[in-house]
Motif scaffolding. Structure first.
Motif, PDB file in Angstrom:
ATOM      1  N   GLU A 272      -2.634  10.565  -9.966  1.00 42.75           N
ATOM      2  CA  GLU A 272      -3.092   9.180  -9.871  1.00 42.75           C
ATOM      3  C   GLU A 272      -2.212   8.362  -8.933  1.00 42.75           C
ATOM      4  O   GLU A 272      -2.715   7.584  -8.106  1.00 42.75           O
ATOM      5  CB  GLU A 272      -3.121   8.525 -11.247  1.00 42.75           C
ATOM      6  CG  GLU A 272      -3.602   7.077 -11.175  1.00 42.75           C
ATOM      7  CD  GLU A 272      -3.657   6.406 -12.526  1.00 42.75           C
ATOM      8  OE1 GLU A 272      -4.199   5.291 -12.587  1.00 42.75           O
ATOM      9  OE2 GLU A 272      -3.148   6.969 -13.508  1.00 42.75           O
ATOM     10  N   MET A 273      -0.902   8.509  -9.043  1.00 42.98           N
ATOM     11  CA  MET A 273      -0.014   7.740  -8.175  1.00 42.98           C
ATOM     12  C   MET A 273      -0.199   8.126  -6.715  1.00 42.98           C
ATOM     13  O   MET A 273      -0.102   7.281  -5.816  1.00 42.98           O
ATOM     14  CB  MET A 273       1.440   7.946  -8.603  1.00 42.98           C
ATOM     15  CG  MET A 273       1.786   7.310  -9.935  1.00 42.98           C
ATOM     16  SD  MET A 273       1.525   5.509  -9.977  1.00 42.98           S
ATOM     17  CE  MET A 273       2.825   4.950  -8.863  1.00 42.98           C
ATOM     18  N   LEU A 274      -0.495   9.380  -6.459  1.00 41.68           N
ATOM     19  CA  LEU A 274      -0.742   9.816  -5.087  1.00 41.68           C
ATOM     20  C   LEU A 274      -2.067   9.274  -4.573  1.00 41.68           C
ATOM     21  O   LEU A 274      -2.146   8.731  -3.461  1.00 41.68           O
ATOM     22  CB  LEU A 274      -0.731  11.346  -5.019  1.00 41.68           C
ATOM     23  CG  LEU A 274      -0.974  11.974  -3.646  1.00 41.68           C
ATOM     24  CD1 LEU A 274       0.090  11.537  -2.651  1.00 41.68           C
ATOM     25  CD2 LEU A 274      -0.998  13.496  -3.756  1.00 41.68           C
ATOM     26  N   ASN A 275      -3.110   9.359  -5.385  1.00 43.82           N
ATOM     27  CA  ASN A 275      -4.442   8.955  -4.948  1.00 43.82           C
ATOM     28  C   ASN A 275      -4.637   7.446  -4.914  1.00 43.82           C
ATOM     29  O   ASN A 275      -5.312   6.915  -4.025  1.00 43.82           O
ATOM     30  CB  ASN A 275      -5.510   9.581  -5.865  1.00 43.82           C
ATOM     31  CG  ASN A 275      -5.587  11.081  -5.725  1.00 43.82           C
ATOM     32  OD1 ASN A 275      -5.304  11.630  -4.659  1.00 43.82           O
ATOM     33  ND2 ASN A 275      -5.959  11.768  -6.793  1.00 43.82           N
ATOM     34  N   VAL A 276      -4.056   6.743  -5.886  1.00 45.89           N
ATOM     35  CA  VAL A 276      -4.297   5.304  -6.014  1.00 45.89           C
ATOM     36  C   VAL A 276      -3.236   4.480  -5.290  1.00 45.89           C
ATOM     37  O   VAL A 276      -3.541   3.501  -4.610  1.00 45.89           O
ATOM     38  CB  VAL A 276      -4.356   4.891  -7.509  1.00 45.89           C
ATOM     39  CG1 VAL A 276      -4.524   3.388  -7.647  1.00 45.89           C
ATOM     40  CG2 VAL A 276      -5.495   5.625  -8.218  1.00 45.89           C
TER      41      VAL A 276
END
Length: 416
Positions: A272-276
């Motif tokens: 999530e931190m990578l994508n968002v």
């Protein structure tokens, strides 16, 4: 530990690198109805907080006339990189012992950080063998062993994270909750020691990987416990034994203040931190954010929360495994062993059981278990966890023999 000594270390550290950012995170704050700040230790020169303890240790030894001695460490990760960077900064010689199995990427990064001032020696298949070789080298050369966490100067150096947080929060503001990862305990001992006179004990939340709960088990028993085995997936925090000095600082806290995070849940945070957010985190660096996700919403609603993001040394070759684990934890991917009839049209009949959002990610014949039936490994991805309830109902309605092996770690590790 004296707070003035920590402040002095913080000022001395400014000759090496500026304070890492303390960033207000809009995304997480809106989700949790809280004021969430991220202390971005992944943005240090070596992408982890380990440089702090190493710098402070070297500073103290060199200040006592030890610049001509050989510094030694045993590490295959962030400690080695911080050690190497500091060796080059002070212009002193260092030897880094790493297991033979260390990924080449980590060896190369350590060599880049240390340059001509370090020598890397690969020894043993396991860390214990490597560590013993480092100890023998120290004794043979009258060198200086630089420990990763269990030393007063290391603890004092890691405490500079807390000193910076207080400087960087809005004037007069203090955290209601401080969430931090725990491996060997150097960071948590330093931060709680520095902030202990300002915050209540209940303001601290510790988080460990579920496969390496060294602090939690030690607090439960009231003494330092050596775990018989650990899951090394969260390699930056997978420690079998918390430091003795560190536990002496942390032993007054309750075991319930240590949240154990499943390794697959940590993968959800990484993805999530990578994508968002476009933020690259290593598994240990995602621990605090995973803990926030697992907290009761009422526990943090309306509060000022500081989460320490401890590192970002992520090997992108691990990304497929992280994605796989994240989907399984989120309930979006499952693996089944099916008993499929060996007759024309059997596969078509099976495909008709799938829903519109179900996608076959893996299909493999394992063996022909009987004359008329075969065993099949199948991996299915879907868009919503509830879709699997319908799919399993379809399997049962069709009289199809199956077993869900998604959470069967032994079987899954063998064939997935």
């Amino acid at each position: 530990m004296n707070n003035q000594d920590v402040d002095n270390a913080t000022q001395a550290m400014r000759g090496l690198f500026p304070p890492t950012p303390l960033q207000f995170n809009e995304h997480l704050s809106a989700r949790h109805g809280a004021e969430i700040w991220l202390k971005r230790e992944d943005l240090s020169p070596v992408r982890s907080y380990k440089i702090r303890g190493a710098f402070n240790f070297f500073r103290k030894v060199i200040g006592q006339g030890g610049a001509d001695r050989i510094f030694v460490c045993a590490s295959a990760g962030n400690h080695a990189q911080g050690f190497a960077f500091v060796c080059r900064h002070f212009g002193v010689k260092g030897v880094v012992f790493m297991p033979v199995t260390t990924p080449q990427q980590k060896i190369d990064k350590t060599r880049i950080f240390g340059g001509e001032f370090i020598t890397i020696r690969l020894y043993g298949d396991f860390f214990d063998q490597c560590y013993q070789a480092a100890r023998e080298h120290v004794e043979a050369t009258d060198g200086v062993m630089v420990p990763p966490f269990d030393h007063p100067d290391i603890i004092e150096g890691q405490a500079t994270v807390a000193a910076e947080i207080l400087e960087q929060l809005p004037e007069g503001a203090v955290p209601d909750l401080v969430v931090m990862p725990v491996g060997g305990g150097g960071l948590s001992a330093g931060m709680t020691g520095y902030l202990g006179g300002l915050l209540s004990p209940e303001a601290f939340v510790f988080t460990e990987p579920a496969g390496a709960p060294s602090l939690r088990r030690s607090l439960e028993k009231g003494e330092v416990v050596t775990l018989p085995k650990v899951d090394n997936f969260v390699d930056g925090a997978a420690v079998a034994r918390i430091g003795d000095l560190n536990f002496a600082v942390l032993k007054a806290f309750s075991p319930e203040q240590v949240m154990l995070m499943p390794e697959n849940a940590i993968c959800v945070t990484i993805a999530e931190m990578l994508n968002v957010e476009g933020v690259v985190l290593e598994p240990a660096g995602a621990l605090s954010l995973t803990a926030i996700e697992a907290m009761d919403r009422e526990q943090i609603k309306g509060k000022r929360v500081v989460a320490v993001v401890s590192g970002g040394n992520f090997d992108f070759e691990r990304l497929p495994d992280v994605k796989e684990r994240a989907m399984r934890h989120a309930g979006l991917k499952k693996y089944f062993i099916l008993r499929l009839a060996q007759r024309p049209g059997a596969l078509r009949d099976f495909l008709n059981l799938l829903g519109p959002d179900d996608d076959i990610a893996r299909f493999e014949y394992l063996k022909k278990s009987a004359r008329n039936f075969g065993s099949i490994l199948i991996g299915i991805e879907t868009k919503h966890p509830d879709n699997f309830k319908q799919l399993i109902g379809n399997f049962e309605g069709a009289g199809m023999g199956f077993e869900d092996i998604t959470e069967n770690e032994i079987l899954a590790n063998l064939i997935i």
